[in-house]
Motif scaffolding. Sequence first.
Motif, PDB file in Angstrom:
ATOM      1  N   LEU A  90       0.835  -1.182   0.000  1.00 25.00           N
ATOM      2  CA  LEU A  90       0.000   0.000   0.000  1.00 25.00           C
ATOM      3  C   LEU A  90       0.880   1.245   0.000  1.00 25.00           C
ATOM      4  O   LEU A  90       2.065   1.189   0.376  1.00 25.00           O
ATOM      5  CB  LEU A  90      -0.932   0.040   1.217  1.00 25.00           C
ATOM      6  N   ARG A  91       0.287   2.361  -0.385  1.00 22.15           N
ATOM      7  CA  ARG A  91       0.940   3.669  -0.294  1.00 22.15           C
ATOM      8  C   ARG A  91       0.326   4.436   0.871  1.00 22.15           C
ATOM      9  O   ARG A  91      -0.861   4.257   1.186  1.00 22.15           O
ATOM     10  CB  ARG A  91       0.752   4.444  -1.588  1.00 22.15           C
ATOM     11  N   PRO A  92       1.073   5.327   1.513  1.00 17.80           N
ATOM     12  CA  PRO A  92       0.535   6.063   2.670  1.00 17.80           C
ATOM     13  C   PRO A  92      -0.701   6.888   2.324  1.00 17.80           C
ATOM     14  O   PRO A  92      -1.622   6.995   3.127  1.00 17.80           O
ATOM     15  CB  PRO A  92       1.695   6.963   3.096  1.00 17.80           C
ATOM     16  N   MET A 121       4.767   1.517   1.367  1.00 17.58           N
ATOM     17  CA  MET A 121       5.928   2.007   0.616  1.00 17.58           C
ATOM     18  C   MET A 121       5.946   3.537   0.643  1.00 17.58           C
ATOM     19  O   MET A 121       4.974   4.180   0.215  1.00 17.58           O
ATOM     20  CB  MET A 121       5.862   1.501  -0.825  1.00 17.58           C
ATOM     21  N   PHE A 122       7.044   4.092   1.157  1.00 17.98           N
ATOM     22  CA  PHE A 122       7.210   5.549   1.220  1.00 17.98           C
ATOM     23  C   PHE A 122       8.093   6.014   0.067  1.00 17.98           C
ATOM     24  O   PHE A 122       9.086   5.354  -0.271  1.00 17.98           O
ATOM     25  CB  PHE A 122       7.853   5.963   2.552  1.00 17.98           C
ATOM     26  N   ARG A 123       7.734   7.138  -0.500  1.00 15.66           N
ATOM     27  CA  ARG A 123       8.527   7.717  -1.576  1.00 15.66           C
ATOM     28  C   ARG A 123       8.737   9.207  -1.312  1.00 15.66           C
ATOM     29  O   ARG A 123       7.831   9.903  -0.847  1.00 15.66           O
ATOM     30  CB  ARG A 123       7.833   7.534  -2.934  1.00 15.66           C
ATOM     31  N   GLY A 124       9.935   9.659  -1.663  1.00 20.01           N
ATOM     32  CA  GLY A 124      10.237  11.089  -1.555  1.00 20.01           C
ATOM     33  C   GLY A 124      10.008  11.629  -0.159  1.00 20.01           C
ATOM     34  O   GLY A 124      10.482  11.084   0.839  1.00 20.01           O
ATOM     35  N   ARG A 125       9.220  12.703  -0.118  1.00 22.88           N
ATOM     36  CA  ARG A 125       8.984  13.375   1.156  1.00 22.88           C
ATOM     37  C   ARG A 125       8.116  12.553   2.103  1.00 22.88           C
ATOM     38  O   ARG A 125       8.032  12.871   3.294  1.00 22.88           O
ATOM     39  CB  ARG A 125       8.321  14.730   0.908  1.00 22.88           C
ATOM     40  N   GLU A 126       7.465  11.520   1.583  1.00 21.08           N
ATOM     41  CA  GLU A 126       6.636  10.680   2.451  1.00 21.08           C
ATOM     42  C   GLU A 126       7.467  10.003   3.537  1.00 21.08           C
ATOM     43  O   GLU A 126       6.940   9.633   4.591  1.00 21.08           O
ATOM     44  CB  GLU A 126       5.916   9.611   1.629  1.00 21.08           C
ATOM     45  N   GLN A 127       8.767   9.857   3.296  1.00 24.30           N
ATOM     46  CA  GLN A 127       9.623   9.185   4.277  1.00 24.30           C
ATOM     47  C   GLN A 127       9.740   9.978   5.574  1.00 24.30           C
ATOM     48  O   GLN A 127      10.065   9.405   6.619  1.00 24.30           O
ATOM     49  CB  GLN A 127      11.017   8.971   3.682  1.00 24.30           C
ATOM     50  N   SER A 128       9.454  11.267   5.512  1.00 19.03           N
ATOM     51  CA  SER A 128       9.508  12.083   6.724  1.00 19.03           C
ATOM     52  C   SER A 128       8.202  12.041   7.498  1.00 19.03           C
ATOM     53  O   SER A 128       8.073  12.685   8.544  1.00 19.03           O
ATOM     54  CB  SER A 128       9.852  13.538   6.366  1.00 19.03           C
ATOM     55  N   ARG A 129       7.201  11.299   6.985  1.00 19.32           N
ATOM     56  CA  ARG A 129       5.908  11.198   7.659  1.00 19.32           C
ATOM     57  C   ARG A 129       5.569   9.738   7.946  1.00 19.32           C
ATOM     58  O   ARG A 129       4.574   9.192   7.452  1.00 19.32           O
ATOM     59  CB  ARG A 129       4.808  11.812   6.787  1.00 19.32           C
ATOM     60  N   PRO A 130       6.378   9.035   8.743  1.00 18.59           N
ATOM     61  CA  PRO A 130       6.096   7.618   9.022  1.00 18.59           C
ATOM     62  C   PRO A 130       4.775   7.405   9.761  1.00 18.59           C
ATOM     63  O   PRO A 130       4.191   6.325   9.702  1.00 18.59           O
ATOM     64  CB  PRO A 130       7.282   7.183   9.885  1.00 18.59           C
ATOM     65  N   GLU A 131       4.283   8.463  10.451  1.00 22.16           N
ATOM     66  CA  GLU A 131       3.028   8.297  11.179  1.00 22.16           C
ATOM     67  C   GLU A 131       1.851   8.030  10.237  1.00 22.16           C
ATOM     68  O   GLU A 131       0.854   7.417  10.640  1.00 22.16           O
ATOM     69  CB  GLU A 131       2.740   9.542  12.035  1.00 22.16           C
TER      70      GLU A 131
END
Length: 236
Positions: A90-92, A121-131
Motif C-alpha cells: 500500500l501507499r501512505p 511504501m514511502f517515496r520522496g517526502r513521504e519518508q519524513s511522515r512515518p506516522e
Amino acid sequence: MSTEPRINDRIRVPEVRLVGPSGEQVGIVPLAKALELAQEYDLDLVEVAATARPPVCKLMDYGKFKYESAMKAREARKNQAHTVIKEMKLRPKIDPHDYDTKKGHVVRFLKQGDKVKITIMFRGREQSRPELGFRLLQRLADDVQDLGFVESSPKQDGRNMIMVLGPHKKKTEAMAEARALADARKAERQGRTVGSDAPAETEEQDAVTEAQDAPAEAPAVEADAPVEQPAASQGA
C-alpha cells in the motif's frame, strides 16, 4: 537407492519370520517354504522388516498394497496445511477505493488461513511522515480484527513499513470449511437442475389426466343435410 521392499525371488535369505495374509504369525520358515505358500495363496511374499533377524515377511497382494499406500499418501498430502505468507503493498496516501480493494484481498487471505504481510511504501517526502503509514496499518488491523490479529507490529524497514497479520482460523479449519461450502454449492446446483425438470413432467401428466377425464364428443351433424324419405312401396 530403492525404498521399495524386496518381494518374492528378490528376497535373499535362508529363512524368514512369516506373517500370514490375515496377520497371523506362522513362525520362522525356510524361504523356499514361504515362497511355496505365497504361490499356493496366489499372493506375494513381501519383506516388511528387513533389519530383523530373521527378516519379517508377509503374504499379501503387493499390487493392491502399493495402490492403497499411494491413495493414503495422497489423502495425507491433501489434508496437509501449508501456511502461506501473502503480501499486500500500500501507499501512505492510498485512494479510498484502492484501500477497499486491498482490504478485500487481505480479508480473503485471512479467511483462507494465510498470514498477510502488509508493506507501506514511502517515496520522496513521504519518508519524513512515518506516522501516515502507522495510522494506515492500524486502521487496516482494526478493520479485519474479526478475521486476524497483529502478529508482528509495524516496523520501519528502510523506505518501507511492515506489519504481519495472522489469521484466527487454522489453515486446516479454513480448508475444511472451503470444502464443505463447495460441496454444499454442488449439491444445491444438482438440486436446482433436478427441480427444473419437475414442472414440465407435471404439466405433461396433467394434460394426460385432463384428456382421460373429458367426455366423449357427439359426432357433428350438418344443419342443411337433406333427410332421406323412405321409398314408396310398389303396391301403393
